[in-house]
Design a protein around this motif. Structure first.
Motif, PDB file in Angstrom:
ATOM      1  N   ILE A  82       8.728   8.306 -12.906  1.00  0.00           N
ATOM      2  CA  ILE A  82       8.139   6.997 -12.654  1.00  0.00           C
ATOM      3  C   ILE A  82       8.146   6.217 -13.959  1.00  0.00           C
ATOM      4  CG2 ILE A  82       6.104   5.712 -11.923  1.00  0.00           C
ATOM      5  CD1 ILE A  82       5.330   8.136 -10.253  1.00  0.00           C
ATOM      6  N   CYS A  87       5.823   0.044 -12.937  1.00  0.00           N
ATOM      7  CA  CYS A  87       4.898   0.273 -11.824  1.00  0.00           C
ATOM      8  C   CYS A  87       3.822  -0.817 -11.793  1.00  0.00           C
ATOM      9  CB  CYS A  87       4.247   1.644 -11.966  1.00  0.00           C
ATOM     10  SG  CYS A  87       3.003   1.970 -10.700  1.00  0.00           S
ATOM     11  N   ILE A  88       3.632  -1.395 -10.594  1.00  0.00           N
ATOM     12  CA  ILE A  88       2.618  -2.433 -10.430  1.00  0.00           C
ATOM     13  C   ILE A  88       1.370  -1.880  -9.738  1.00  0.00           C
ATOM     14  CG2 ILE A  88       4.226  -4.379 -10.449  1.00  0.00           C
ATOM     15  CD1 ILE A  88       4.132  -4.307  -7.347  1.00  0.00           C
ATOM     16  N   GLY A  89       1.384  -0.579  -9.490  1.00  0.00           N
ATOM     17  CA  GLY A  89       0.210   0.064  -8.912  1.00  0.00           C
ATOM     18  C   GLY A  89      -0.086  -0.352  -7.490  1.00  0.00           C
ATOM     19  N   CYS A  90       0.959  -0.660  -6.722  1.00  0.00           N
ATOM     20  CA  CYS A  90       0.743  -1.108  -5.338  1.00  0.00           C
ATOM     21  C   CYS A  90       0.195   0.012  -4.454  1.00  0.00           C
ATOM     22  CB  CYS A  90       2.032  -1.657  -4.748  1.00  0.00           C
ATOM     23  SG  CYS A  90       3.289  -0.397  -4.437  1.00  0.00           S
ATOM     24  N   GLY A  91       0.423   1.260  -4.854  1.00  0.00           N
ATOM     25  CA  GLY A  91      -0.119   2.394  -4.110  1.00  0.00           C
ATOM     26  C   GLY A  91       0.707   2.834  -2.919  1.00  0.00           C
ATOM     27  N   LEU A  92       1.862   2.223  -2.733  1.00  0.00           N
ATOM     28  CA  LEU A  92       2.688   2.584  -1.580  1.00  0.00           C
ATOM     29  C   LEU A  92       3.106   4.047  -1.631  1.00  0.00           C
ATOM     30  CD1 LEU A  92       4.088   1.518   0.962  1.00  0.00           C
ATOM     31  CD2 LEU A  92       6.071   1.008  -0.454  1.00  0.00           C
ATOM     32  N   CYS A  93       3.564   4.466  -2.784  1.00  0.00           N
ATOM     33  CA  CYS A  93       4.038   5.849  -2.898  1.00  0.00           C
ATOM     34  C   CYS A  93       2.894   6.840  -2.675  1.00  0.00           C
ATOM     35  CB  CYS A  93       4.716   6.077  -4.248  1.00  0.00           C
ATOM     36  SG  CYS A  93       3.668   5.738  -5.669  1.00  0.00           S
ATOM     37  N   ALA A 108       1.071   4.612 -10.946  1.00  0.00           N
ATOM     38  CA  ALA A 108       1.351   5.841 -10.207  1.00  0.00           C
ATOM     39  C   ALA A 108       1.858   6.910 -11.163  1.00  0.00           C
ATOM     40  CB  ALA A 108       2.394   5.580  -9.129  1.00  0.00           C
ATOM     41  N   CYS A 130       9.745   1.794  -3.148  1.00  0.00           N
ATOM     42  CA  CYS A 130       9.000   1.260  -4.300  1.00  0.00           C
ATOM     43  C   CYS A 130       9.464  -0.175  -4.536  1.00  0.00           C
ATOM     44  CB  CYS A 130       9.257   2.104  -5.539  1.00  0.00           C
ATOM     45  SG  CYS A 130       8.517   1.381  -7.007  1.00  0.00           S
ATOM     46  N   PRO A 131       8.557  -1.146  -4.466  1.00  0.00           N
ATOM     47  CA  PRO A 131       8.980  -2.556  -4.534  1.00  0.00           C
ATOM     48  C   PRO A 131       9.582  -2.977  -5.860  1.00  0.00           C
ATOM     49  CG  PRO A 131       6.585  -2.380  -4.575  1.00  0.00           C
ATOM     50  CD  PRO A 131       7.108  -1.008  -4.294  1.00  0.00           C
ATOM     51  N   VAL A 132       9.294  -2.242  -6.924  1.00  0.00           N
ATOM     52  CA  VAL A 132       9.822  -2.632  -8.238  1.00  0.00           C
ATOM     53  C   VAL A 132      10.794  -1.588  -8.801  1.00  0.00           C
ATOM     54  CG1 VAL A 132       7.904  -4.119  -8.868  1.00  0.00           C
ATOM     55  CG2 VAL A 132       7.764  -1.681  -9.345  1.00  0.00           C
ATOM     56  N   ALA A 134      10.390   1.442  -9.565  1.00  0.00           N
ATOM     57  CA  ALA A 134       9.846   2.198 -10.700  1.00  0.00           C
ATOM     58  C   ALA A 134      10.100   3.687 -10.553  1.00  0.00           C
ATOM     59  CB  ALA A 134       8.336   1.945 -10.809  1.00  0.00           C
ATOM     60  N   ILE A 135      10.420   4.104  -9.328  1.00  0.00           N
ATOM     61  CA  ILE A 135      10.648   5.528  -9.090  1.00  0.00           C
ATOM     62  C   ILE A 135      12.145   5.802  -9.202  1.00  0.00           C
ATOM     63  CG2 ILE A 135      10.372   7.425  -7.467  1.00  0.00           C
ATOM     64  CD1 ILE A 135       8.071   5.763  -6.211  1.00  0.00           C
TER      65      ILE A 135
HETATM   66  S1  SF4 Z   1       5.394   2.384  -5.052  1.00  0.00           S
HETATM   67 FE1  SF4 Z   1       6.251   1.930  -7.081  1.00  0.00          FE
HETATM   68  S2  SF4 Z   1       5.043   0.210  -7.846  1.00  0.00           S
HETATM   69 FE2  SF4 Z   1       3.913   1.059  -6.120  1.00  0.00          FE
HETATM   70  S3  SF4 Z   1       2.481   2.505  -7.091  1.00  0.00           S
HETATM   71 FE3  SF4 Z   1       4.317   3.683  -6.521  1.00  0.00          FE
HETATM   72  S4  SF4 Z   1       5.589   3.652  -8.359  1.00  0.00           S
HETATM   73 FE4  SF4 Z   1       4.056   2.049  -8.605  1.00  0.00          FE
END
Ligand code: SF4
Length: 138
Positions: A82, A87-93, A108, A130-132, A134-135
């Motif tokens: 990651i 990471c914008i911390g959206c919490g999706l993952c 994350a 992941c919207p950005v 980051a993964i």
């Molecule tokens: S989905 Fe991507 S941006 Fe969102 S918390 Fe997880 S790593 Fe961060």
């Protein structure tokens, strides 16, 4: 390989196009035979054309349109990383895979450093959602 690593269509077009037409030896020869002005103008127009082409292709062609086996064998993947700075911390993952990801201080991180080799995890789903982006896989 680029698809497996989660590269977008936009990035793939740019990488392939740049690899095909932006070559230093060619630029040197252009300067030698056609002049600096020709080389600079052609180079700038080529870069602009590549960006426009990448944009258009990414609008028309989606990953699911590419005749390529999108499932990655988890045995081929060493780890998920990651990029904290993205990471914008959206919490999706963490919502999708609470056994693997956790969110701390708005970022994350992986609960486990490595994915279990025998897991049924759909790695590309994680990377793509992941919207950005980051993964990333390695
Ligand atoms: S989905 Fe991507 S941006 Fe969102 S918390 Fe997880 S790593 Fe961060």
């Amino acid at each position: 390989m680029l698809l497996k690593k989660g590269a977008s269509i936009w990035n793939i077009v740019i990488i392939l196009s740049a690899w095909a037409v932006v070559k230093v030896p060619m630029l040197v020869n252009e300067v030698k035979f056609l002049g600096l002005k020709f080389m600079v103008v052609r180079w700038i127009l080529t870069i602009i054309s590549i960006l426009v082409m990448a944009y258009i292709v990414s609008l028309i062609v989606k990953r699911e349109n590419i005749p390529f086996e999108m499932k990655v064998d988890n045995k081929d993947i060493n780890s998920i990383n990651i990029k904290e700075q993205y990471c914008i911390g959206c919490g999706l993952c963490t919502r999708l895979y609470p056994d693997i990801f956790v969110t701390n201080d708005g970022k994350a991180s992986l609960i486990k450093g490595k994915i279990e080799k025998d897991t049924n995890l759909d790695i590309l789903e994680i990377v793509e959602k992941c919207p950005v982006k980051a993964i990333q896989l390695s």
